[in-house]
Design an enzyme around this catalytic site. Structure first.
Site, PDB file in Angstrom:
ATOM      1  CB  CYS A  32       1.968  10.103 -85.044  1.00  0.00           C
ATOM      2  SG  CYS A  32       1.727  10.919 -86.634  1.00  0.00           S
ATOM      3  NE  ARG A  64       5.700  10.370 -84.477  1.00  0.00           N
ATOM      4  CZ  ARG A  64       5.497  10.745 -83.215  1.00  0.00           C
ATOM      5  NH1 ARG A  64       6.128  10.118 -82.231  1.00  0.00           N
ATOM      6  NH2 ARG A  64       4.658  11.722 -82.920  1.00  0.00           N
ATOM      7  CG  ASP A 101       7.510  13.997 -84.562  1.00  0.00           C
ATOM      8  OD1 ASP A 101       7.757  13.862 -85.785  1.00  0.00           O
ATOM      9  OD2 ASP A 101       6.617  14.734 -84.125  1.00  0.00           O
TER      10      ASP A 101
END
Length: 149
Positions: free
Chosen positions: A7, A13, A120
């Site tokens: 990420c 994440r 996100d």
């Protein structure tokens, strides 16, 4: 099999994806995570990611953020990116078609999620982190289904 989850900052994440994936595959599989930026290098995952994972009996508290490196393209068999911008950054770091073939958008493992992104949760609250966990859980289950005999 070596799997890398990527990420942006490697604090929300991808640490969750790493933690979840490790519960789905045998111990001889290597699962790691990285970010496309080094801003959080050496830091633990976001406290909300740690708490969300803990709510599902997964401990990610010992993970440390790190940026993706050129060596990762040689080490890992599969590199899953959480969103399109991250994937573009990762692909731009590859040196050849063989390395590019290792890179894919995480949500596309679910088949009907072409160009879908894992949102996100950084600017959100615990609900966003839980929603991301559920998406990652589904995706990791599908990846395990695809790679395990």
């Amino acid at each position: 099999m070596k799997i890398l989850m990527v990420c942006l900052g490697n604090i929300c994440r991808s640490p969750l994806a790493e933690g979840i994936m490790k519960t789905k595959v045998p111990e001889n599989f290597f699962v790691d995570s990285a970010g496309t930026i080094s801003m959080h290098e050496g830091k633990h995952p976001d406290k909300r990611s740690i708490k969300t994972a803990a709510n599902h009996n997964i401990d990610i508290s010992k993970q440390r953020s790190r940026p993706i490196t050129t060596a990762d393209f040689e080490i890992f068999d599969k590199i899953y990116c959480m969103d399109i911008d991250v994937m573009a950054d990762v692909v731009s770091k590859t040196n050849n078609e063989e390395q590019r073939q290792k890179v894919s958008l995480f949500m596309e493992v679910l088949g009907d999620h072409k160009n879908a992104e894992v949102p996100d949760p950084y600017w959100g609250g615990m609900e966003e982190f839980e929603n991301v966990f559920q998406l990652l859980e589904k995706g990791c289950s599908k990846i395990a289904e695809q790679i395990l005999p």
